[in-house]
Design an enzyme around this catalytic site. Structure first.
Site, PDB file in Angstrom:
ATOM      1  N   CYS A  55      12.417  -4.427  -8.923  1.00 52.58           N
ATOM      2  CA  CYS A  55      12.070  -3.470  -7.898  1.00 52.58           C
ATOM      3  C   CYS A  55      11.919  -4.011  -6.405  1.00 52.58           C
ATOM      4  O   CYS A  55      12.378  -3.497  -5.685  1.00 52.58           O
ATOM      5  CB  CYS A  55      10.527  -2.922  -8.306  1.00 52.58           C
ATOM      6  SG  CYS A  55       9.458  -3.907  -8.717  1.00 52.58           S
TER       7      CYS A  55
ATOM      8  N   HIS B 124       6.064  -0.233  -3.059  1.00 51.67           N
ATOM      9  CA  HIS B 124       5.882  -1.615  -2.751  1.00 51.67           C
ATOM     10  C   HIS B 124       6.414  -1.697  -1.162  1.00 51.67           C
ATOM     11  O   HIS B 124       6.993  -0.744  -0.705  1.00 51.67           O
ATOM     12  CB  HIS B 124       7.037  -2.458  -3.304  1.00 51.67           C
ATOM     13  CG  HIS B 124       6.611  -2.797  -4.732  1.00 51.67           C
ATOM     14  ND1 HIS B 124       5.556  -2.253  -5.448  1.00 51.67           N
ATOM     15  CD2 HIS B 124       7.309  -3.321  -5.758  1.00 51.67           C
ATOM     16  CE1 HIS B 124       5.534  -2.680  -6.582  1.00 51.67           C
ATOM     17  NE2 HIS B 124       6.672  -3.356  -6.844  1.00 51.67           N
TER      18      HIS B 124
END
Ligand code: A2P
Length: 331
Positions: free
Chosen positions: A130, A237
């Site tokens: 990710c 994130h």
């Protein structure tokens, strides 16, 4: 458009459920649809496109029925064992685990960056980590234009990246409960520890970012270092990315290059307190870039703040985008 038979492996998990959501949103042309998980959830029902589907236990014969594409997110061990079985039955596996990412026979793909690599797949395509995916989207156009010399990654990663158990640790930690997933409390804390530590002192998460970046940008010698940190954010994130280039640049041109690049939304108006935020990125598929400023400590360098939904663009949506390209190529 040709309809495909599609399966989701790990359909009951956090990423698995998001696979279903993104597949519904994007309305992929699906003929037959199958959902697999472990024996623990076999027999339970999942609703997809308004229809009930029974979760089946994943076994060695699960792919004996003409499945064209399977999206896997059921852990590395499951992928290691079952992805080759699926591929041997003519299925193309898009695997979200780290099991196959660095295999030279397996393309590692971010559709905005290296869609051409899909073509040489031998039945397994890996979805990158990710943190790597969201970094690649702005770094690729900059590498093409200014040739990247060195990258310094510092990440601020959400607890959703550690699955439901990570999410619960933050939720319960905010109520004063002790952590179960993380080695230390995550509420009110930052943990410079994602995945396990390796011999050289880096964590596996940090090494994934370094090695996967080199593979996706087709530059095995690129100088990269990384520090990956878990922060008390539920989802999306954030990353500080410091980049040094071989070539000089004009800041306005660099910003323009990013503005025109696929998959990016610029939030780059610091005068009006506008910059990428985790809560804004959550639930979307774009990569948000801002705080773009020259690194004045080197000849040609820039600092970026890059944010994306780690469960969507960082996992499910990236995999579904790959599936869309495969389906298009089948027509
Ligand atoms: P199950 O719900 O039956 O345990 P997460 O990463 O959010 O924990 O999700 C992991 C996903 O992988 C779940 O859907 C889980 O199913 C599935 N899974 C775990 N182990 C296996 C296995 N051995 N075979 C198939 N699916 C598995």
């Amino acid at each position: 458009m040709k309809k495909v038979n599609l399966a989701v492996v790990g359909a009951t998990g956090m990423v698995g459920r998001t696979f279903l959501k993104v597949l519904e949103e994007k309305q992929l042309p699906i003929e037959n649809f199958y959902v697999f998980a472990s024996s623990r959830s076999a027999g339970t029902k999942i609703v997809f496109n308004g229809r009930d589907y029974v979760v089946e236990e994943l076994t060695e014969t699960s792919f004996d029925r003409g499945i064209d594409i399977a999206l896997f997110s059921a852990g590395g061990g499951t992928s290691e064992k079952f992805a080759p079985i699926a591929a041997s039955k003519g299925c193309i596996v898009i695997d979200n685990s780290s099991a196959w990412r660095m295999d030279p026979e397996v393309p590692l793909v971010v559709p905005e960056v290296n869609p051409e690599d899909i073509e040489w797949n031998k039945g397994i395509i890996a979805n990158p980590n990710c943190s790597t995916i969201q970094a690649m989207v702005p770094l690729k156009p900059l590498d093409d234009k200014y040739k990247i010399k060195r990258v310094v990654y510092s990440t601020y990663q959400a607890v959703s990246g550690a699955g439901l158990a990570g999410w619960k640790d933050l939720e319960n930690g905010l109520k004063g409960e002790a952590p179960k997933k993380f080695p230390h409390p995550i509420a009110g804390n930052c943990l410079p520890h994602i995945d396990v530590f390796t011999e050289n002192g880096y964590t596996k998460e940090e090494l994934k970012m370094i090695n996967e970046t080199r593979k996706i940008l087709h530059n095995p010698d690129m100088k990269i270092t990384a520090t990956a940190v878990r922060v008390p954010v539920f989802n999306s994130h954030s990353e500080s990315i410091n980049v040094e280039f071989e070539k000089p640049f004009e800041l306005t041109n660099l910003v323009d290059t990013l503005r025109k690049a696929p998959g990016i939304i610029l939030k780059n108006d610091s005068c009006n307190d506008e910059y990428p935020l985790a809560i804004d990125a959550s639930g979307t598929d774009e990569v948000y870039v801002g705080r773009i400023r020259r690194d004045e400590s080197v000849e040609s360098g820039v600092n970026l703040w890059v944010v994306a939904d780690n469960i969507r663009k960082g996992a499910a949506s990236n995999a579904v985008q790959i599936a869309e390209i495969i389906i298009k190529n089948m027509q």
